[in-house]
Enzyme design. Sequence first.
Site, short mmCIF file in Angstrom:
data_model
loop_
_atom_site.label_atom_id
_atom_site.label_comp_id
_atom_site.label_asym_id
_atom_site.label_seq_id
_atom_site.Cartn_x
_atom_site.Cartn_y
_atom_site.Cartn_z
N LYS A 192 45.64 40.73 43.68
CA LYS A 192 43.92 40.07 43.13
C LYS A 192 43.20 40.84 42.68
O LYS A 192 43.11 42.39 43.11
CB LYS A 192 43.65 39.03 44.00
CG LYS A 192 42.74 38.50 43.90
CD LYS A 192 41.77 38.41 42.43
CE LYS A 192 40.28 39.05 43.04
NZ LYS A 192 38.93 39.76 42.32
N GLU A 245 39.97 49.85 52.38
CA GLU A 245 39.64 51.02 51.71
C GLU A 245 38.05 50.61 51.36
O GLU A 245 38.01 50.15 50.02
CB GLU A 245 40.15 51.75 51.09
CG GLU A 245 41.68 52.33 51.53
CD GLU A 245 41.43 54.00 52.25
OE1 GLU A 245 40.95 54.57 52.20
OE2 GLU A 245 42.66 53.15 52.73
P1 NAP Z 1 33.79 44.13 46.10
O1 NAP Z 1 33.12 43.29 45.15
O2 NAP Z 1 34.23 44.60 47.32
O3 NAP Z 1 35.47 43.39 44.76
C1 NAP Z 1 36.75 44.34 45.15
C2 NAP Z 1 37.80 43.18 45.12
O4 NAP Z 1 36.96 41.50 45.99
C3 NAP Z 1 37.37 42.23 43.71
O5 NAP Z 1 38.70 41.45 43.49
C4 NAP Z 1 36.49 41.07 43.94
O6 NAP Z 1 37.13 40.38 42.87
C5 NAP Z 1 37.25 40.53 45.59
N1 NAP Z 1 36.77 39.74 46.31
C6 NAP Z 1 34.94 40.26 45.76
N2 NAP Z 1 34.26 38.74 47.19
C7 NAP Z 1 35.39 38.90 47.61
C8 NAP Z 1 35.30 37.61 48.68
N3 NAP Z 1 34.17 36.56 49.48
N4 NAP Z 1 36.63 37.54 49.26
C9 NAP Z 1 37.59 37.90 48.96
N5 NAP Z 1 37.68 39.02 47.41
C10 NAP Z 1 37.00 39.56 46.69
O7 NAP Z 1 33.80 45.10 45.06
P2 NAP Z 1 33.76 45.96 43.53
O8 NAP Z 1 32.75 45.83 42.99
O9 NAP Z 1 34.67 45.33 42.45
O10 NAP Z 1 34.64 47.74 43.35
C11 NAP Z 1 32.70 49.30 43.81
C12 NAP Z 1 33.55 49.14 45.68
O11 NAP Z 1 34.68 49.17 45.80
C13 NAP Z 1 32.49 50.14 46.03
O12 NAP Z 1 31.80 49.90 47.21
C14 NAP Z 1 33.22 51.02 46.30
O13 NAP Z 1 33.07 52.51 46.33
C15 NAP Z 1 34.38 50.59 46.82
N6 NAP Z 1 35.97 50.91 46.22
C16 NAP Z 1 36.48 52.25 47.74
C17 NAP Z 1 37.71 53.04 47.28
C18 NAP Z 1 38.32 53.02 48.33
O14 NAP Z 1 39.53 53.57 47.89
N7 NAP Z 1 37.41 53.34 49.78
C19 NAP Z 1 38.34 52.66 45.86
C20 NAP Z 1 37.77 51.63 44.66
C21 NAP Z 1 36.46 52.01 45.50
P3 NAP Z 1 36.08 40.25 42.11
O15 NAP Z 1 36.60 40.96 40.94
O16 NAP Z 1 35.64 38.47 41.51
O17 NAP Z 1 34.26 40.19 42.21
#
Ligand code: NAP
Length: 497
Positions: free
Chosen positions: A189, A264
């Site tokens: 996804k 992650e």
């Molecule tokens: P996010 O809002 O958590 O979204 C990540 C993914 O999860 C997206 O595909 C999102 O779909 C999906 N998602 C959202 N709500 C969900 C739910 N309730 N159940 C299942 N899946 C769900 O994060 P983001 O804003 O895209 O990315 C930024 C964050 O990712 C930051 O906090 C960053 O630090 C973290 N990050 C961590 C790493 C690492 O390796 N540690 C790497 C990159 C990023 P949608 O796209 O529809 O929202």
Amino acid sequence: MATAVDPTILPASLDGRPKRLLIDGEWVPAASGRTFDSVNPSTGQVIAQLAEGDAADVDRAVAAARAAFEGPWRRFTPVQRQNVLLALADLVEAHYDELRVLDVVDMGAPIGRTGGAGFVSETLRYYAGWATKLHGETVPNSARGSFFTYTLKEPVGVVGAIIPWNGPLSSAVWKIAPVLATGCTMVLKPAEEAALSPLRLGELLAELDLPAGVVNIVTGFGETAGAALSAHPGVDKVAFTGSSATGQEIVRAAAGNLKRVSLELGGKSPDVIFADADLAAAVPGAGMGVFANSGQVCCAGTRVFVERPVYDEFVAKVAALADSLRVGNSLDPKTQIGPIVSAAQLDRVTGYLEVGKAEGARTVAGGARLTEGDLGKGYFVPPTVFADVDDDMRIAKEEIFGPVASVLPFDDIEEVTRRANLTQFGLGGGVWTRDVGKAHRLAAAINTGVVWVNTYGNFDAAMPFGGTKQSGWGNELSGHSLDEYLNVKAVWIRTDG
Ligand code: NAP
Ligand code: MG
């Protein structure tokens, strides 16, 4: 500052036709028939329509992944899985320009900074090597009786992989590679803001000798498609990359069938600059450790601790660096800092700029959205430096996910060690010093998954990447990541009749 987009460089895959879901080897529309827009954050223009997959599509994709896992894919030998990964690496290299331009227009990665194909293809080759080297062991045991005992490493089964938008191509590869190496199958996804390069990877996979259903891709929203995948009883493991808040949702959803989870997550990583550091290296190193990819990097070193004797000099120099960076359209090769990914993220980041000012931090570079000329159509925030930040400010505690450095003075190594660890996160950490003893002391004392010394933000397929505390569970990359996708089975054979 912004320049016009050269339409000839836009990839052929942006042909205006709505994108589809990859389920059981077929490209299909969402069951609901719905689509949603994908926007280029440099221009605010819609560049593609994506299929809005939901629970019904996830159901079909999980069923396809299960059938492939129990059927033809199971019979692939390790060498065959290795060859699939090697062939995919070749295809990624051949199509790398198109793949990287998709990330450039989809999420705003500056084209001059996307790096070479090797960053992605070598990861696939690294995992190709592992496919033939996953094995259990024979174990001499001390049980009463006579037994031959050994272990087997077996794939966990169907993986639900959920990825964010900040590095779509590499995030997708970091999940696909261990899935294929270990013999699992998957439903991927991608993030709603940036799914184009993962979808193109799906097309490249279709060119390989891979059974239908091994890799399925369902685009859609997190609240629907993502939630359905993480709760699905037919999924054996969820591999999630994203925010810590969503990570908590994933864990709750996974409780239903107690599926395995690797996470992650986010960070607020400390980067510590001692007075004896080579500032000519530390200023750009720590600066770009925050500003690269517009700060949309999970391990960005956003809490920059600077030892008091060089504090003023460092602040002036990092502010000068921030002011010198060229912000603009991500397709312009001269651009060093592209846009923020979306209007929603822009609001979030500019909100934090106001928080920082209200909390009394001193703005020494940037500080407000750029709206002049063409920049006003996109979502641009200049590299921003807040000086005189203290540990209690929200800009020192919360992940901003924008090009915003918080600079904090410190007086000695004990104090900075304690303050560096004063966070719920534990992803990255940096140390800049010429004193090798200090470097090792801090590398050991910083409670994070990664520490970089006199450098920041390096990656290699052979080095694990993961977080402590609320930055996650488990590792990506390296041999350690494979354990996340494997079960260990113990086998006892009685040998004395
Ligand atoms: P996010 O809002 O958590 O979204 C990540 C993914 O999860 C997206 O595909 C999102 O779909 C999906 N998602 C959202 N709500 C969900 C739910 N309730 N159940 C299942 N899946 C769900 O994060 P983001 O804003 O895209 O990315 C930024 C964050 O990712 C930051 O906090 C960053 O630090 C973290 N990050 C961590 C790493 C690492 O390796 N540690 C790497 C990159 C990023 P949608 O796209 O529809 O929202
Ligand atoms: Mg987009």
